[in-house]
Design an enzyme around this catalytic site. Sequence first.
Site, PDB file in Angstrom:
ATOM      1  N   GLU A 124       0.771  -1.317  -0.121  1.00  0.00           N
ATOM      2  CA  GLU A 124       0.111  -0.061  -0.069  1.00  0.00           C
ATOM      3  C   GLU A 124       0.863   1.473  -0.049  1.00  0.00           C
ATOM      4  OE1 GLU A 124      -2.720  -0.383   3.206  1.00  0.00           O
ATOM      5  OE2 GLU A 124      -4.010  -1.785   2.109  1.00  0.00           O
ATOM      6  N   GLU A 273      -5.883  -8.494  -0.020  1.00  0.00           N
ATOM      7  CA  GLU A 273      -5.999  -8.594   1.473  1.00  0.00           C
ATOM      8  C   GLU A 273      -7.781  -8.397   1.573  1.00  0.00           C
ATOM      9  OE1 GLU A 273      -4.144  -6.045   4.188  1.00  0.00           O
ATOM     10  OE2 GLU A 273      -2.168  -6.365   3.267  1.00  0.00           O
TER      11      GLU A 273
END
Length: 492
Positions: A124, A273
């Site tokens: 991220e 995720e």
Amino acid sequence: MANLPALRPWLCLLAAMAAASAPWPPADALGMNWGTQATHPLPPKIVALLLRDNGIKKVKLFDADQETLSALAGTGIEVMVAIPNVMLDTMTDYDTAKEWVRRNVSRYNFDGGVTIKYVAVGNEPFLAAYNGTFDKVTFPALQNIQNALNEAGLGDSIKATVPLNADVYMSPKDNPVPSAGRWRADITDLMTQMVQFLSNNSAPFTVNIYPFISLFLNDDFPVNFAFFDGDATPLVDPGNGVSYTNVFDANFDTLVAALKSIGHGDMPIVVGEVGWPTDGDKHATSAYAQRFYNGLLKRLAANAGTPARPNQYIEVYLFGLLDEDIKSVAPGNFERHWGILRYDGQPKYPMDLSGQGQNTMLVPARGVEYLPRTWCVVNTNAGSDAMEKLADNINYACTFADCTALGYGSTCGGMDSNGNASYAFNAFFQVQNQKDEACGFQGLAVPTQTDPSTTTCNFTIQISTTSAGHRRPLGVAVFVLAQLLLRLLLLH
């Protein structure tokens, strides 16, 4: 049916999602995130066996630790190794990237070695909260790693990708619908270049999607829309007439629209995720987690896809495998409770990874050794002078141990001051491996062999140091610092 623009306040959360033995084998698309931010992580060999016992054939890591990869060698489990964000800058040098690939990928590429499928370049890195910290280094690092894989003759079977938070795309405020998905304005050019590079190398786009965050951020969010069981009021996207019954589909299809806007609407998407925590917030419960996974796993098993990509396989990695007691709680206390298993590899609730709905407890970790059955609790015989220091001692204990279960709406919330103190003291005592001096707290604590757990609140016994994993750099640092502060505290 409700109209999407009419529900704009919460649909716009699509742009701000932050950041997850069965009779049938798990769905082919199912993988698992294996995080290790714990004071006492399970040994890699125990975790590798745990994965195999539960038929899990894919795992996503957050580094390329040698002991972890060695434990996965010969298992046939597909692995996504990772380069942490703090290393991205060094990977902008091609020779460094080549050496990283040699040491962490090529060396395991042999019969009986590790089945590495992906290299995650960062985690991220474009998160809006990072304020551009990694914007200039991520794409060059991605290019160098993939080119190094290609040069090593591994590029056809191993792909570099960048797991991204869902905040890299959004729908405009004046048209907050999935079909209007676009890239975040500050990284549009960067995303366009990166997506083109991924496409040129037949690599997937990897995204982390968290419906739980929608509930966490907004109490007005329709609870049922976070799940897959069809109880939510359907919402229609006026742009294409598509009906949505859950926020996962709406978020995923917003990404599809963003990819389509730059000519890559058919790019493979990996969900790096997705999951649901079980503690640390009023919506983080085992019941909600089980409900979420029941719906998600059935959809994966059926290859249901999403409205924009119906009847399609989606590769998904659940977040996560285990609870992690030193994970950052900056986003929320729930961050330490994402595991489908407890910190010690014991199942929390029944589930069926095959998606057939035949829920049973997962196979627990084997060979786990624990510290003695001793807890540290408040000393109710402490004098009034000592009790005046109770709050300070609780704060001290919770600074160096995980007390997130004590929060409002959590499993240990609502206890009296003595209960809170006992939980905090015991958490610290276990982190410190039950050292005698770790159960003093200026005379406010005493050890006991009577389990103080309640029907809802579990007072843990930690994994022994002979059983816990080798990597505890942060845990060791916390231990040493806590010991120093404990001595200082005892002097006053």
